[in-house]
Design an enzyme around this catalytic site. Structure first.
Site, PDB file in Angstrom:
ATOM      1  N   SER A 115       0.557  -1.287  -0.070  1.00 54.74           N
ATOM      2  CA  SER A 115       0.114  -0.480  -0.084  1.00 54.74           C
ATOM      3  C   SER A 115       0.933   1.092   0.054  1.00 54.74           C
ATOM      4  CB  SER A 115      -0.851   0.004   1.118  1.00 54.74           C
ATOM      5  OG  SER A 115      -2.022   1.038   1.405  1.00 54.74           O
ATOM      6  N   HIS A 116       0.642   1.666   1.261  1.00 49.88           N
ATOM      7  CA  HIS A 116       1.131   3.615   1.098  1.00 49.88           C
ATOM      8  C   HIS A 116       3.176   3.850   1.360  1.00 49.88           C
ATOM      9  CE1 HIS A 116      -0.380   1.946   4.859  1.00 49.88           C
ATOM     10  NE2 HIS A 116       0.405   2.982   5.526  1.00 49.88           N
ATOM     11  N   ASP A 287      -2.132   6.600  -3.090  1.00 49.09           N
ATOM     12  CA  ASP A 287      -0.668   6.263  -2.684  1.00 49.09           C
ATOM     13  C   ASP A 287       0.187   4.790  -3.066  1.00 49.09           C
ATOM     14  OD1 ASP A 287      -2.956   4.555  -2.393  1.00 49.09           O
ATOM     15  OD2 ASP A 287      -2.135   2.838  -0.404  1.00 49.09           O
ATOM     16  N   ASP A 289      -0.856   1.842  -4.161  1.00 49.65           N
ATOM     17  CA  ASP A 289      -1.705   0.631  -4.835  1.00 49.65           C
ATOM     18  C   ASP A 289      -3.479   1.091  -5.000  1.00 49.65           C
ATOM     19  OD1 ASP A 289      -2.324   1.106  -1.906  1.00 49.65           O
ATOM     20  OD2 ASP A 289      -3.919  -0.637  -1.813  1.00 49.65           O
ATOM     21  N   ASP A 291      -5.400   3.170  -4.215  1.00 50.01           N
ATOM     22  CA  ASP A 291      -7.133   2.918  -2.696  1.00 50.01           C
ATOM     23  C   ASP A 291      -6.849   4.432  -1.902  1.00 50.01           C
ATOM     24  OD1 ASP A 291      -4.982   1.860  -1.130  1.00 50.01           O
ATOM     25  OD2 ASP A 291      -6.483   0.296  -0.542  1.00 50.01           O
ATOM     26  N   ARG A 292      -6.242   4.667  -1.615  1.00 48.88           N
ATOM     27  CA  ARG A 292      -6.252   6.236  -0.486  1.00 48.88           C
ATOM     28  C   ARG A 292      -5.766   7.086  -1.669  1.00 48.88           C
ATOM     29  NH1 ARG A 292      -1.964   5.564   4.831  1.00 48.88           N
ATOM     30  NH2 ARG A 292      -3.030   3.137   5.245  1.00 48.88           N
ATOM     31  N   LYS A 388     -11.380   0.342  -0.814  1.00 50.48           N
ATOM     32  CA  LYS A 388     -11.521   1.928  -0.872  1.00 50.48           C
ATOM     33  C   LYS A 388     -10.847   2.416  -2.640  1.00 50.48           C
ATOM     34  CE  LYS A 388      -7.725   2.718   1.852  1.00 50.48           C
ATOM     35  NZ  LYS A 388      -6.987   1.216   2.250  1.00 50.48           N
TER      36      LYS A 388
HETATM   37  C1  G16 Z   1      -5.115  -0.132   5.101  1.00 48.08           C
HETATM   38  C2  G16 Z   1      -6.520  -0.681   5.826  1.00 48.08           C
HETATM   39  C3  G16 Z   1      -7.565   0.794   6.190  1.00 48.08           C
HETATM   40  C4  G16 Z   1      -6.563   1.437   7.265  1.00 48.08           C
HETATM   41  C5  G16 Z   1      -5.577   1.482   7.160  1.00 48.08           C
HETATM   42  C6  G16 Z   1      -4.670   1.856   7.974  1.00 48.08           C
HETATM   43  O1  G16 Z   1      -5.470   0.532   4.246  1.00 48.08           O
HETATM   44  O2  G16 Z   1      -7.380  -1.185   4.199  1.00 48.08           O
HETATM   45  O3  G16 Z   1      -8.714   0.655   6.050  1.00 48.08           O
HETATM   46  O4  G16 Z   1      -7.648   2.530   7.585  1.00 48.08           O
HETATM   47  O5  G16 Z   1      -4.598   0.464   6.308  1.00 48.08           O
HETATM   48  O6  G16 Z   1      -4.349   1.388   9.520  1.00 48.08           O
HETATM   49  P1  G16 Z   1      -3.596   1.231  10.174  1.00 48.08           P
HETATM   50  O7  G16 Z   1      -4.018   1.873  11.336  1.00 48.08           O
HETATM   51  O8  G16 Z   1      -3.849  -0.022  10.823  1.00 48.08           O
HETATM   52  O9  G16 Z   1      -2.204   1.695   9.996  1.00 48.08           O
HETATM   53  P2  G16 Z   1      -3.727   0.775   2.842  1.00 48.08           P
HETATM   54  O10 G16 Z   1      -4.398   1.685   2.238  1.00 48.08           O
HETATM   55  O11 G16 Z   1      -2.856   0.311   3.696  1.00 48.08           O
HETATM   56  O12 G16 Z   1      -4.073  -1.053   2.642  1.00 48.08           O
END
Ligand code: G16
Length: 559
Positions: A115-116, A287, A289, A291-292, A388
């Site tokens: 992801s990010h 981000d 991937d 989704d953000r 998302k």
């Molecule tokens: C993932 C989840 C999100 C979550 C985020 C942050 O996002 O899909 O639902 O809000 O992590 O999670 P944490 O606070 O546990 O780091 P992504 O974009 O990383 O897949």
């Protein structure tokens, strides 16, 4: 003819998926059989359905994606999977995987992303399983995958199977008498076609290009060298008539060009500076991937994700998809500020508060009770897919702007005047030592659940807050009645202000503490969030003794 080989393997500890899949340093995944064990466990968790199934495979283009796609192909072939739909060169955004799983009704998909989190040999990699509804696997599935990783003794693989993934097309193989097909698909086509159904592109195009009467609406779209680059080019440049100079960092790079591909004020600071100093009406960043999203307006006017969700909730009628499908309920994750709750109340819709993690929205969407949801962690999306969706959010904003004919700032100001404003900030303390952070959470939980904490007063900066409720958040899914415990410590005060503390479930090493602060003001809506929330932040630091436990004077990121 390539043949199936069974390989003996040993258990690796710690293959427990976090908030969204297994995320670790690349070097952890490079250990002998580490990745193979996890892939075999994903397939075994689907044991009853795996033979003859179709799966989608793709990732965000980071270091190791192609190598792991190759392993998934070889292991899937050995386990009786009938067909894989693989993004060209292994490229598929997370929302695109969800879209493709749903469109072609596959058993699920494997998404390769952290992801990010930063990419490259010294950074992070991740593997996530999505189910047939297109959404991240729920807890019971990830728990099962984890349990399998703790007992695995063998995996099956076809080591001699060579499947190039650089050209679009279908390749079929005979594996021990069974047919196995790999279809390499265009990474963006299905997703773009879907966005054209959801939105009225002609109106967004007219906004961006302008007319004799109206100057062009200047956008700056930043892919942060993540996976969205090709999607942004196809949508914004080819379809919506934006110019090349309206998009930036649109080439996916294995290390994201050294950037931390997280669209927030800290890590997307150069987009913020470019919009602030340039002639732009709108900026968006996505981000790694895809989704953000982060949305900013002219002068880099920042829209918090909690506000973005509320504004979209209040304006869904401008988006063709919702004109057709209607609008059901709204939802947000617990730490997300409650701005959307006010829109739900005003429009008579259901509102759900779920734990952090997009997977908690899936059941509500599948049951037809949820249309739009979001999280403070820069996630916004709808029931068009089960992830998302960063690009969707940017397009939704542009569709709303085209309909209202107002700037981002005007839309927000009018929204706050109508509903009041939920001031929100999040402090992240990244990569701290785990033990003291775990201890801090335990001691804080004990403290806030002791008799006498409710009703206690806490003062700072001339303000006094009286505790109304304090707990470790738990959630029962209204559809399948599954329960998720210990989802974050909450202290809610009598005026509705909140302090929330939790440990991130997406880091790859150490502990990241997230401190979320929000408070509601009905009238004083034009203040600076950092100034307005200062007293509450001070109370949070006092009560939690966070600085003492983390050894940090200041957070690494403030949003
Ligand atoms: C993932 C989840 C999100 C979550 C985020 C942050 O996002 O899909 O639902 O809000 O992590 O999670 P944490 O606070 O546990 O780091 P992504 O974009 O990383 O897949």
């Amino acid at each position: 003819m390539p043949a199936v080989v069974t390989v003996n393997t040993n258990v690796y500890e710690g293959q427990k998926p976090g908030t969204s899949g297994l995320r670790k340093k690349v070097k952890v995944f490079l250990q002998e059989n580490y990745t193979e064990n996890f892939i075999q466990s994903i397939l075994d968790a689907n044991k009853e359905a795996i033979v003859g199934s179709t799966l989608v495979v793709g990732g965000d283009g980071r270091y190791l994606v192609k190598e792991v796609v190759d392993k998934i192909i070889k292991i899937s072939a050995a386990n009786g999977v009938s067909k894989l739909l693989v993004g060209q060169n292994g490229i598929l955004s997370t929302p695109a995987v969800s879209c493709i799983i749903r469109k072609y009704k596959t058993l699920g998909g494997i998404v390769l992303t952290a992801s990010h989190n930063p990419g490259g040999i010294n950074n992070d990699f991740g593997i996530k399983f999505n189910c047939s509804n297109g959404g991240p696997a729920p807890d019971h599935t990830t728990n099962e995958i984890y349990a399998l990783t703790t007992a695995i003794k063998q995996y099956k693989i076809v080591p001699d199977l060579v499947v190039p993934i650089d050209k679009i097309g279908t390749q079929t193989f005979n594996i021990d008498g069974r047919q196995f097909t790999v279809e390499v698909i265009d990474s963006v086509q299905d997703y773009v076609a879907y966005m054209k159904e959801i939105f009225d592109f002609s109106k967004i195009k007219a906004l961006i290009q302008g007319s004799e009467k109206r100057r062009p609406f200047n956008v700056l779209i930043d892919s942060m060298n993540g996976v969205t680059g090709p999607y942004v080019k196809r949508i914004f440049v080819d379809e919506l008539g934006a110019l090349e100079r309206n998009i930036r960092r649109a080439t996916p790079l294995e290390d994201f060009g050294g950037a931390h591909p997280d669209p927030n004020l800290t890590y997307a600071a150069d987009l913020v500076a470019a919009v602030k100093n340039g002639d732009y009406d709108f900026g968006a960043a996505f981000d790694g991937d895809g989704d953000r999203n982060m949305i900013i307006g002219r002068g880099a006017f920042f829209v918090t994700p909690s506000d973005s969700l509320a504004v979209l909730a209040n304006n869904l009628q401008h988006i063709p998809y919702f004109q057709k499908s209607g609008v059901q309920g709204f939802a947000r994750s617990m730490p997300t500020a409650a701005a959307v709750d006010r829109v739900a109340a005003a429009t008579g819709r259901e509102i759900f508060e779920v734990p952090t993690g997009w997977k908690y929205f899936g059941n509500l969407m599948d049951a037809g009770r949820l249309s739009l949801c979001g999280e403070e962690s820069f996630g916004t999306g709808s029931d068009h897919i089960r992830e998302k969706d960063g690009l969707w959010a940017a397009l939704a904003w542009l569709q709303v702007i085209a309909a209202l004919g107002q700037s981002v700032e005007e839309i927000l100001t009018a929204h706050w005047r109508q509903f009041g404003r939920n001031y929100f900030t999040r402090y992240d303390y990244e990569e701290c030592a785990s033990d003291p952070c775990n201890e801090m959470m335990q001691i804080l939980e004990k403290k806030i659940t002791e008799p006498g904490f409710i009703g206690s007063s806490h003062s700072s900066g001339g303000k006094t807050y009286v505790v109304k409720l304090a707990d470790n958040f738990s959630y029962m899914d209204p559809i399948d009645r599954s329960v998720a415990m210990k989802q974050g410590l909450r202290i809610i005060f009598e005026d509705g202000s909140r302090i929330v503390l939790r440990l991130s479930g997406t880091g790859s090493s150490g502990a990241t503490v997230r401190l979320y602060i929000d408070s509601y003001e009905a009238k004083e809506v034009l203040g600076d969030a950092q100034v307005m929330l200062r007293p509450l932040v001070a109370v949070a630091l006092q009560v939690s003794r966070l600085q003492e436990y983390t050894g940090r004077d200041a957070p690494t990121v403030i949003t």
